[in-house]
Design an enzyme around this catalytic site. Structure first.
Site, PDB file in Angstrom:
ATOM      1  N   ASP A  52      15.526  27.677  91.193  1.00 58.58           N
ATOM      2  CA  ASP A  52      14.309  27.558  91.999  1.00 58.58           C
ATOM      3  C   ASP A  52      14.268  26.134  92.554  1.00 58.58           C
ATOM      4  O   ASP A  52      14.311  25.166  91.787  1.00 58.58           O
ATOM      5  CB  ASP A  52      13.086  27.828  91.095  1.00 58.58           C
ATOM      6  CG  ASP A  52      11.791  27.842  91.888  1.00 58.58           C
ATOM      7  OD1 ASP A  52      11.760  27.281  93.009  1.00 58.58           O
ATOM      8  OD2 ASP A  52      10.802  28.407  91.378  1.00 58.58           O
ATOM      9  N   TYR A 142       4.596  25.092 109.253  1.00 58.70           N
ATOM     10  CA  TYR A 142       6.055  24.924 109.183  1.00 58.70           C
ATOM     11  C   TYR A 142       6.481  23.662 109.939  1.00 58.70           C
ATOM     12  O   TYR A 142       7.222  22.822 109.428  1.00 58.70           O
ATOM     13  CB  TYR A 142       6.702  26.171 109.784  1.00 58.70           C
ATOM     14  CG  TYR A 142       8.202  26.145 109.899  1.00 58.70           C
ATOM     15  CD1 TYR A 142       9.019  26.173 108.773  1.00 58.70           C
ATOM     16  CD2 TYR A 142       8.826  26.142 111.153  1.00 58.70           C
ATOM     17  CE1 TYR A 142      10.404  26.182 108.890  1.00 58.70           C
ATOM     18  CE2 TYR A 142      10.208  26.162 111.280  1.00 58.70           C
ATOM     19  CZ  TYR A 142      10.987  26.180 110.149  1.00 58.70           C
ATOM     20  OH  TYR A 142      12.357  26.198 110.271  1.00 58.70           O
TER      21      TYR A 142
HETATM   22  P1  NAD Z   1      16.120  32.162 105.103  1.00 59.55           P
HETATM   23  O1  NAD Z   1      14.690  32.467 104.873  1.00 59.55           O
HETATM   24  O2  NAD Z   1      16.993  33.194 105.706  1.00 59.55           O
HETATM   25  O3  NAD Z   1      16.793  31.669 103.755  1.00 59.55           O
HETATM   26  C1  NAD Z   1      16.159  30.825 102.852  1.00 59.55           C
HETATM   27  C2  NAD Z   1      16.718  31.110 101.471  1.00 59.55           C
HETATM   28  O4  NAD Z   1      16.010  30.281 100.561  1.00 59.55           O
HETATM   29  C3  NAD Z   1      16.504  32.564 101.026  1.00 59.55           C
HETATM   30  O5  NAD Z   1      17.714  33.109 100.551  1.00 59.55           O
HETATM   31  C4  NAD Z   1      15.473  32.451  99.901  1.00 59.55           C
HETATM   32  O6  NAD Z   1      15.669  33.390  98.856  1.00 59.55           O
HETATM   33  C5  NAD Z   1      15.718  31.033  99.418  1.00 59.55           C
HETATM   34  N1  NAD Z   1      14.548  30.494  98.738  1.00 59.55           N
HETATM   35  C6  NAD Z   1      13.246  30.640  99.046  1.00 59.55           C
HETATM   36  N2  NAD Z   1      12.474  30.015  98.139  1.00 59.55           N
HETATM   37  C7  NAD Z   1      13.325  29.455  97.255  1.00 59.55           C
HETATM   38  C8  NAD Z   1      13.138  28.689  96.089  1.00 59.55           C
HETATM   39  N3  NAD Z   1      11.924  28.370  95.627  1.00 59.55           N
HETATM   40  N4  NAD Z   1      14.234  28.282  95.419  1.00 59.55           N
HETATM   41  C9  NAD Z   1      15.484  28.597  95.848  1.00 59.55           C
HETATM   42  N5  NAD Z   1      15.713  29.342  96.928  1.00 59.55           N
HETATM   43  C10 NAD Z   1      14.644  29.757  97.625  1.00 59.55           C
HETATM   44  O7  NAD Z   1      16.159  30.822 105.984  1.00 59.55           O
HETATM   45  P2  NAD Z   1      17.339  30.301 106.909  1.00 59.55           P
HETATM   46  O8  NAD Z   1      17.133  30.878 108.255  1.00 59.55           O
HETATM   47  O9  NAD Z   1      18.626  30.443 106.221  1.00 59.55           O
HETATM   48  O10 NAD Z   1      16.911  28.760 107.019  1.00 59.55           O
HETATM   49  C11 NAD Z   1      17.431  27.776 106.163  1.00 59.55           C
HETATM   50  C12 NAD Z   1      16.856  26.441 106.578  1.00 59.55           C
HETATM   51  O11 NAD Z   1      17.127  26.206 107.972  1.00 59.55           O
HETATM   52  C13 NAD Z   1      15.327  26.323 106.440  1.00 59.55           C
HETATM   53  O12 NAD Z   1      14.997  25.022 106.082  1.00 59.55           O
HETATM   54  C14 NAD Z   1      14.828  26.601 107.842  1.00 59.55           C
HETATM   55  O13 NAD Z   1      13.598  25.990 108.078  1.00 59.55           O
HETATM   56  C15 NAD Z   1      15.922  25.958 108.673  1.00 59.55           C
HETATM   57  N6  NAD Z   1      15.954  26.496 110.026  1.00 59.55           N
HETATM   58  C16 NAD Z   1      16.335  27.778 110.275  1.00 59.55           C
HETATM   59  C17 NAD Z   1      16.334  28.277 111.572  1.00 59.55           C
HETATM   60  C18 NAD Z   1      16.755  29.692 111.886  1.00 59.55           C
HETATM   61  O14 NAD Z   1      16.621  30.117 113.041  1.00 59.55           O
HETATM   62  N7  NAD Z   1      17.249  30.447 110.920  1.00 59.55           N
HETATM   63  C19 NAD Z   1      15.951  27.435 112.628  1.00 59.55           C
HETATM   64  C20 NAD Z   1      15.521  26.136 112.337  1.00 59.55           C
HETATM   65  C21 NAD Z   1      15.560  25.663 111.032  1.00 59.55           C
HETATM   66  N1  SER Z   2      13.942  29.930 113.887  1.00 58.12           N
HETATM   67  C1  SER Z   2      12.932  29.214 113.203  1.00 58.12           C
HETATM   68  C2  SER Z   2      11.639  29.951 113.198  1.00 58.12           C
HETATM   69  O1  SER Z   2      11.413  30.716 114.107  1.00 58.12           O
HETATM   70  C3  SER Z   2      12.745  27.872 113.866  1.00 58.12           C
HETATM   71  O2  SER Z   2      12.743  26.917 112.901  1.00 58.12           O
HETATM   72  O3  SER Z   2      10.863  29.738 112.305  1.00 58.12           O
END
Ligand code: NAD
Ligand code: SER
Length: 319
Positions: A52, A142
């Site tokens: 976690d 966020y």
């Molecule tokens: P996601 O939601 O697909 O994955 C996040 C992962 O974190 C999940 O597998 C979830 O189980 C895990 N998680 C949640 N709470 C947790 C905890 N307490 N302890 C351990 N694990 C935990 O998100 P993502 O799209 O892979 O994004 C990853 C990062 O990239 C985030 O910081 C997000 O803000 C950033 N981001 C993503 C995007 C996008 O388009 N996907 C865009 C901008 C920024």
């Molecule tokens: N793809 C992400 C969202 O829509 C941007 O950080 O939250």
């Protein structure tokens, strides 16, 4: 000495693909994937720890156990999910970052990767070709957490010499794993529905342009910034990162080139307001100048690759 990498939140949209890419870079034995629970989508043979991100002691124990030198912190609540539970989103997104930054401050690890987002920008930000340094004023929990996170990353670098690196990802489009509750997720759902039912109801208006990127480009950018010499990383808050920008109408038109019968309706929900507060396109000159960033995928190439790969998956897993 080879780096030992811990990925926190490895089973999500980015983590699933980043885990595999890092394993190829440093070897399967040097990457520890962790998340709240295991996902079978992780590559076979992946070293996995249940962890976690809010458990500071747990993170420390895994760092010690595996002699971890770098942490990629991906656990977070994304924009749409965060609006439904602002207090918890703030807690998770901020506390997990402090746990990891503090480990680096105490010299338990050498390098940190933490992603920011286009959500750091807000309604008063210039919408087109948004510069690296500009008005921000995010209006989502966020975005507020990402902006605060950026400030803390820079602070830890300036005060304690923490080697932390960060990218403001645009919306990421991918086929290997599902998106985790963001506003840009429509650009993934649209492919699944186009292939399954030939029709999609979009939660954003047809002319809502957002900055986007195909996952292979995002993974490459992540690895490139982490592998760049420290002196090339001039920005320690987070870098603007850009590839393509499109609206629902434009991506639907591109899909229709391959699925002519595809149709789209719109049923706008709370995510429209979030999207309206974000830029339509991003200027990433600093990333290109400082560490040589260059995207590869155009909208056309991305749509073609998405459809080709998703077709195979949907064919093998019919509903
Ligand atoms: P996601 O939601 O697909 O994955 C996040 C992962 O974190 C999940 O597998 C979830 O189980 C895990 N998680 C949640 N709470 C947790 C905890 N307490 N302890 C351990 N694990 C935990 O998100 P993502 O799209 O892979 O994004 C990853 C990062 O990239 C985030 O910081 C997000 O803000 C950033 N981001 C993503 C995007 C996008 O388009 N996907 C865009 C901008 C920024
Ligand atoms: N793809 C992400 C969202 O829509 C941007 O950080 O939250």
């Amino acid at each position: 000495m080879t780096d030992k990498i811990l990925i926190i939140g490895a089973c999500g949209q980015i983590g699933t693909e980043l885990t595999e890419a890092l394993q190829k870079q440093v070897g399967l034995e040097n990457v520890i994937a962790s998340d709240l629970k295991f996902s079978p989508q992780l590559p076979e043979g992946t070293i996995f720890e249940t962890l976690d991100a809010l458990d500071q002691k747990g993170i420390f124990e895994i760092v010690k156990k595996h002699h971890v030198t770098q942490v990629y912190l991906l656990a977070a609540l994304l924009s749409a999910t965060a609006e439904k539970n602002p207090a918890f989103a703030w807690k998770l997104n901020m506390e997990s970052l402090f746990h990891v930054l503090d480990l680096a401050k105490e010299k338990q690890i050498k390098k940190v990767y933490w992603p920011s987002s286009i959500a750091v920008f807000g309604p008063n930000t210039p919408k087109k070709n948004t510069p690296q340094f500009t008005i921000m004023e995010p209006s989502t929990v966020y975005g507020i957490s990402k902006q605060a996170g950026e400030r803390w990353c820079e602070y830890y670098f300036n005060k304690f010499g923490v080697d932390v690196r960060s990218l403001r990802y645009p919306g990421l489009v991918s086929w290997k794993s599902a998106p985790g509750g963001g506003t840009t997720d429509y650009a993934i759902h649209i492919f699944h529905e186009a292939l399954k039912s030939g029709t999609y109801t979009c939660f954003l208006k047809e002319d809502t342009s957002l900055p986007m990127m195909y996952m292979p480009d995002a993974i490459r950018a992540t690895m490139e910034i982490m592998n760049a010499p420290a002196e090339n990383i001039k920005i320690r808050s987070s870098y603007n990162l850009s590839a393509i920008s499109f609206n629902p109408l434009e991506i639907a038109a591109e899909i229709r080139k391959q699925i002519p019968e595809f149709s789209m309706k719109h049923f706008v929900d709370f995510r429209q307001q979030i999207a309206d507060s974000w830029p339509g396109s991003i200027n990433d000159d600093e990333a290109r100048k400082n560490w040589g960033w260059n995207h590869k995928f155009t909208l056309e190439a991305m749509v073609s690759d998405m459809l080709q790969n998703l077709k195979k998956i949907i064919l093998h897993n019919p509903l």
